[in-house]
Design an enzyme around this catalytic site. Structure first.
Site, PDB file in Angstrom:
ATOM      1  N   HIS A   1       0.838  -1.197   0.000  1.00 21.15           N
ATOM      2  CA  HIS A   1       0.000   0.000   0.000  1.00 21.15           C
ATOM      3  C   HIS A   1       0.868   1.240   0.000  1.00 21.15           C
ATOM      4  O   HIS A   1       1.876   1.317   0.705  1.00 21.15           O
ATOM      5  CB  HIS A   1      -0.911   0.038   1.225  1.00 21.15           C
TER       6      HIS A   1
ATOM      7  N   ASP B   1     -15.121   2.926   7.152  1.00 17.65           N
ATOM      8  CA  ASP B   1     -14.100   3.853   6.653  1.00 17.65           C
ATOM      9  C   ASP B   1     -14.676   4.814   5.640  1.00 17.65           C
ATOM     10  O   ASP B   1     -14.297   5.989   5.604  1.00 17.65           O
ATOM     11  CB  ASP B   1     -12.937   3.076   6.036  1.00 17.65           C
TER      12      ASP B   1
ATOM     13  N   ARG C   1     -14.408  13.157   7.498  1.00 16.47           N
ATOM     14  CA  ARG C   1     -13.082  13.766   7.669  1.00 16.47           C
ATOM     15  C   ARG C   1     -12.822  14.789   6.570  1.00 16.47           C
ATOM     16  O   ARG C   1     -12.238  15.850   6.812  1.00 16.47           O
ATOM     17  CB  ARG C   1     -11.999  12.693   7.647  1.00 16.47           C
TER      18      ARG C   1
ATOM     19  N   SER D   1      -7.670   4.266   8.885  1.00 16.52           N
ATOM     20  CA  SER D   1      -8.311   4.172   7.570  1.00 16.52           C
ATOM     21  C   SER D   1      -7.545   3.222   6.661  1.00 16.52           C
ATOM     22  O   SER D   1      -8.108   2.284   6.083  1.00 16.52           O
ATOM     23  CB  SER D   1      -8.399   5.560   6.941  1.00 16.52           C
TER      24      SER D   1
ATOM     25  N   LYS E   1      -8.612  -1.070   5.970  1.00 18.49           N
ATOM     26  CA  LYS E   1      -8.841  -1.700   4.666  1.00 18.49           C
ATOM     27  C   LYS E   1      -7.846  -2.823   4.426  1.00 18.49           C
ATOM     28  O   LYS E   1      -8.195  -3.862   3.859  1.00 18.49           O
ATOM     29  CB  LYS E   1      -8.773  -0.649   3.563  1.00 18.49           C
TER      30      LYS E   1
END
Length: 448
Positions: free
Chosen positions: A85, A164, A171, A186, A190
């Site tokens: 990620h 999320d 947010r 967040s 995931k």
């Protein structure tokens, strides 16, 4: 939660109090069910923004986010499942060539990716510029491709980490996006829901990243590594530079072309450096090799032999795409206007503002201002210089790919405003600045 109301929890966090696991579970359950209204969650987000969360609070919030929807079962996949990620950036074309290289070396890479928002490009958008490429695979088809080829990339389903989506929307409108506990929960919510055994994180710092400071990026990386390890996931993070665009291409089809260049043994050196660094870690954590130098040799051999490029073509074909673009990039979406951009003076490139470049591409239509915006897969820009390069007046420093002449001229001025040419030379940015793992803490990364 008998005889309590949510306002008491907001007051507790506003006073820098610690939320218990029961408190956080109540909040996230109520957010998902609708029993806790958005305005109260917004107030809680602001309290967290100012007062923070400790490691245990953040870890439990992440757990609640990860279990608020479907948790992907990857047990039918053979081997150690690895996920990568990036915290987002400009010209960050890492995932696509990385998965092909790692898979061709024997790693298992079931990648679920998202779309871009703002100046950060999304992997799914880039892949959709490939004619026929299907990002909406069924779980069965996804597993079959990964088991056969070692990797596949599909769009995240709407049922993963549903909390999320609600939290991020709030947010975004309450200016609480840049909070380390909220960013970490967040991202990792995931990732945990995606089912991988190993998570390798690329945490960006600089003008084009969520975290503009190096220290803040390291804090975020440490937080995410702690969350992953607390949830029994082998997790390693690298902090990498996003003060200037990582690659040269910014735009969806243009970045696919650059991914192919990497797999053919070319491409920008900084982009390749990040890809290989993350690939080293994946191959070591998968147990394929024990030493970083062996991983690097394996990855470079996969590129030099053509195996990585062939694996990419195989994955594209398996996901119903036409790999003809690998040798004929003109079959990808093409912009109507191409405009070269020239240096206004001679000197040294002293800085390239990554955020400014990303916004310039977004204004062309390559990115989204809101999630509902449609994007133009053909438009964008390609840079010809990096920080530290020498340029002469009239030297080409970029090319704009636009829908109209007016768009192109506007982008040209934006590019010229982000590339600073000075009289004194400067050192290039260091691509990888730190590695974070539970065992190592924070260590400076040194190239072998």
């Amino acid at each position: 939660m008998v005889n309590r109301n949510f306002a008491e929890l907001i007051q507790q966090k506003k006073s820098a109090g610690e939320l218990s696991e029961e408190d956080i579970s109540w909040w996230i359950d109520g957010l998902v069910s609708g029993s806790i209204p958005d305005y109260q969650t917004s107030a809680m987000l602001m309290a967290i923004y100012f007062k923070g969360m400790n490691a245990h609070e953040t870890s439990w919030l992440t757990h609640c986010v990860s279990t608020s929807g479907d948790v992907i079962d990857l047990s039918s996949l053979k081997g150690v499942k690895c996920d990568k990620h990036s915290s987002g950036g400009v010209a960050d074309t890492v995932s696509i060539p990385l998965i092909a290289i790692a898979a061709s070396c024997g790693a298992v890479m079931p990648k679920m990716s998202g779309r871009g928002l703002g100046h950060s490009g999304g992997t799914i958008d880039k892949l959709e510029s490939i004619p026929g490429f299907d990002v909406n695979l069924t779980p069965l088809a996804f597993m079959e491709i990964v088991n056969r080829l070692g990797g596949a990339i599909m769009a995240q389903t709407g049922d993963v980490a549903v909390a999320d989506k609600k939290l991020y929307a709030l947010r975004d409108v309450t200016a609480t996006v840049d909070s380390v506990p909220l960013i970490a929960s967040s991202i990792m919510g995931k990732k945990l829901a995606s089912g991988a055994d190993v998570i390798v994180l690329d945490v960006k710092w600089g003008s084009g990243a969520f975290m503009t400071g190096k220290a803040e990026a390291i804090e975020l990386a440490k937080t995410m590594v702690g969350i992953g390890e607390d949830n029994d996931k082998t997790t390693v993070a690298y902090v990498t530079d996003m003060n200037e665009p990582l690659g040269n291409a910014v735009g969806n089809a243009l970045e696919i072309v650059e991914a192919v260049q990497i797999l053919k043994g070319g491409g920008p050196a900084k982009l390749l450096d990040v890809i290989l660094t993350l690939c080293d870690e994946i191959l070591m954590q998968s147990g394929i090799v024990q030493k970083r130098e062996d991983a690097r040799t394996m990855a470079l051999n996969a590129i030099a032999s053509g195996n990585a490029l062939q694996r990419f073509a195989d994955i594209v074909r398996a996901q119903r795409g036409d790999p003809a673009f690998i040798d004929r990039p003109e079959v990808l979406p093409q912009a109507a206007v191409r405009l070269p951009v020239y240096a206004p003076r001679s000197g040294f490139v002293t800085s390239i503002d990554a955020r400014g470049i990303g916004l310039a591409a977004m204004h062309l239509g390559a990115g989204r201002r809101t999630k509902e915006d449609a994007i133009d897969l053909a438009v964008g820009l390609v840079l010809d210089v990096k920080t530290g390069d020498t340029v002469s007046a009239g030297h080409q420093i970029a090319t704009v790919y636009a829908r109209t002449d007016d768009d192109a001229r506007t982008c040209e001025q934006e590019i010229l405003g982000t590339i600073v040419v000075g009289e004194a030379s400067v050192a290039p940015w260091q691509t990888v600045v730190a590695k974070i793992s539970r065992a190592d803490g924070v260590v400076t990364y040194e190239h072998s």
